[in-house]
Design an enzyme around this catalytic site. Structure first.
Site, short mmCIF file in Angstrom:
data_model
loop_
_atom_site.label_atom_id
_atom_site.label_comp_id
_atom_site.label_asym_id
_atom_site.label_seq_id
_atom_site.Cartn_x
_atom_site.Cartn_y
_atom_site.Cartn_z
N GLY A 31 92.70 105.92 46.56
CA GLY A 31 91.45 105.24 46.86
C GLY A 31 91.01 104.35 45.71
O GLY A 31 91.82 104.00 44.85
N HIS A 37 96.27 97.28 45.37
CA HIS A 37 96.51 98.03 46.62
C HIS A 37 96.58 97.08 47.82
O HIS A 37 97.41 97.24 48.71
CB HIS A 37 95.36 99.02 46.88
CG HIS A 37 95.19 100.07 45.82
ND1 HIS A 37 94.16 100.04 44.91
CD2 HIS A 37 95.93 101.17 45.52
CE1 HIS A 37 94.25 101.09 44.12
NE2 HIS A 37 95.31 101.79 44.46
N GLY A 147 103.20 100.17 43.58
CA GLY A 147 102.98 99.07 42.65
C GLY A 147 103.86 99.19 41.41
O GLY A 147 104.05 100.29 40.89
N ASP A 150 102.67 100.99 38.00
CA ASP A 150 103.10 102.34 37.62
C ASP A 150 104.63 102.38 37.64
O ASP A 150 105.25 102.98 38.51
CB ASP A 150 102.50 103.36 38.58
CG ASP A 150 100.98 103.34 38.55
OD1 ASP A 150 100.40 103.79 37.55
OD2 ASP A 150 100.37 102.83 39.51
N SER A 185 93.51 98.14 37.90
CA SER A 185 93.63 99.59 37.93
C SER A 185 92.31 100.16 38.38
O SER A 185 91.25 99.61 38.04
CB SER A 185 93.95 100.12 36.52
OG SER A 185 93.65 101.51 36.44
N SER A 186 92.36 101.23 39.15
CA SER A 186 91.10 101.86 39.57
C SER A 186 90.33 102.35 38.35
O SER A 186 89.12 102.53 38.42
CB SER A 186 91.40 103.04 40.50
OG SER A 186 92.16 102.59 41.60
N ARG A 187 91.03 102.59 37.25
CA ARG A 187 90.36 103.10 36.05
C ARG A 187 89.66 102.00 35.25
O ARG A 187 88.92 102.32 34.31
CB ARG A 187 91.36 103.85 35.17
CG ARG A 187 91.77 105.19 35.78
CD ARG A 187 92.61 106.02 34.81
NE ARG A 187 92.76 107.39 35.30
CZ ARG A 187 93.83 107.85 35.95
NH1 ARG A 187 94.85 107.06 36.20
NH2 ARG A 187 93.87 109.12 36.35
#
Lengths: 282, 282
Positions: A31, A37, A147, A150, A185-187
């Protein structure tokens, strides 16, 4: 778009769709979807008759000291994005359904899982390989999309698919970057504005290495050292590692003889970021 | 009956058959087929449109000091038996095709794999779980058939299927015994006539325990001790273990409250034998 929460329910649906000769494209995510994504989801949409996206923040790939609890979970927004991309099924399982009482089976890709990020993230890639194996068994995808961001994860899943004869095609798509070069990145949501600017040093260092290779540099030690020096000048960024490795077995290369992976990880305050580039010889 | 050696070739065929709505029954074996295997093959034949038997002496489940090289491989006879049972496909891979260069992925069912036989057979069940996961991915069976003789193996595969959401029905069929009660095993071929007679003590001990339970005995320690004593009277038989455990988690039970597994392993000269019975409460 149908939201499915029960593993057995989705598996049953997917097996039925396969019997009807549908190709199933699958994008597993945690998510907090971003344009990285989206690029996977769009590719999967184009190439398959059925598109499944899973959203599951997988506890088994977080160490106790990591950010499992604060990991962003903007579910409403994620669902809207998926709807906009023509996703057919969202798989949204609970941790309890994925790891029922007595759960004790793990998939380990030995060797590869202990290198690079694996040195500081114990059991991370065991968690990744295990959840991906589970998701593959539930979704039965023809193709699964990951992706290149990573890169180690992609190498490990490639090896797992081959070693365990999983009937899945792996598609690894390019890193998507923000305007300044920061890998999405989600981070990144953890970073404040100053930290975001500091983080640019990572992609800048990769560009530097690409330039050096273009100019004829082939010695891994020289390239890695200049990357390290460049990053270390930025005092707010703590380099975890920078390494030039074979993209398949992730072992260090001394001299660049074929495509090599330049991978790095660094901390900015509490946020751990990774980035990489494949140094290509023409 | 078609003999297939290449994993990819069989997988392609199986995926095609699944698309044509066939149910695939699968009996994985190490060959040296006996009436125990036959009972699995016959059940699988009855219950499925397609029947696949694999014959593969799996190196990764043997320790260096075990009998990998001398394990019986009567291939001609095995193929004749399979032909007689109406097997559709024999999968006969090479070790090199199953464990290609760089192979490094393992499936581990933690906990269960270290108990009972796992105490003396290090990595055995990791090898079993891994090869079964591979075979499931290659054969894509609707149902897979295993013998209750290998009760720990059955428990581990049951757990693996559940934990990894494998779309396979597990069928575990009863132990088949010789006229004297000896559980059939491909390793019985290692026994000479005297050893075969000595080996009867194992099934006799299990019958003894069943009688005790029938008469009302419920204390695991008492049952296990009488089994041990009975077997130890036979000087040529060295007991490895006798244990009364839960059939799912394989942990020792103190009192028999529901169906419990009485499992044992022993050596007769160089041959390691196992046997078990499920002690049932009516």
């Amino acid at each position: 778009m149908k939201i499915i929460r029960r593993p057995q329910e989705l598996q049953k649906l997917m097996l039925e769709l396969k019997r009807r000769n549908k190709t199933i494209g699958f994008v597993p995510t945690m998510g907090a979807l971003h344009a990285g994504h989206m690029s996977l989801i769009q590719a999967a949409r184009k190439e398959n008759s059925i598109l499944v996206v899973s959203i599951f923040v997988n506890p088994s790939q977080f160490s106790p000291n990591e950010d499992l609890n604060r990991y962003p979970r903007p579910l409403k927004q994620d669902l809207a994005l998926c709807r906009g991309c023509g996703v057919d099924f969202i798989f949204l399982p609970s941790p309890e359904d994925m790891y029922p009482e007595g759960f004790t089976t793990y998939v380990t890709v030995e060797g590869l899982s202990g290198l690079l990020c694996g040195r500081s993230r114990r059991n991370h890639f065991r968690g990744v390989a295990t959840i991906v194996a589970k998701l593959f068994n539930i979704v039965c995808p023809s193709s699964a999309y990951f992706g290149q961001k990573d890169a180690q994860q992609a190498a490990i899943i490639k090896r797992m698919i081959k070693d365990l004869n999983m009937p899945v095609k792996l598609k690894v798509l390019p890193i998507i970057r923000g305007s300044g070069g920061l890998a999405l990145s989600s981070r990144n949501i953890y970073l404040n504005q100053a930290e975001k600017e500091d983080a640019l040093v990572l992609s800048q260092a990769l560009r530097l290495a690409e330039q050096a290779v273009k100019k004829g540099q082939r010695t891994a030690g020289t390239i890695v050292n200049s990357v390290k020096k460049f990053i270390q000048k930025k005092r707010t960024v703590t380099l975890d590692y920078a390494a030039l490795v074979d993209p398949d077995d992730l072992l260090p290369v001394k001299t660049i003889r074929r495509d090599s992976l330049l991978a790095l990880a660094a901390r900015i305050h509490r946020t751990r970021l990774i980035d990489n580039t494949v140094l290509k010889l023409k």
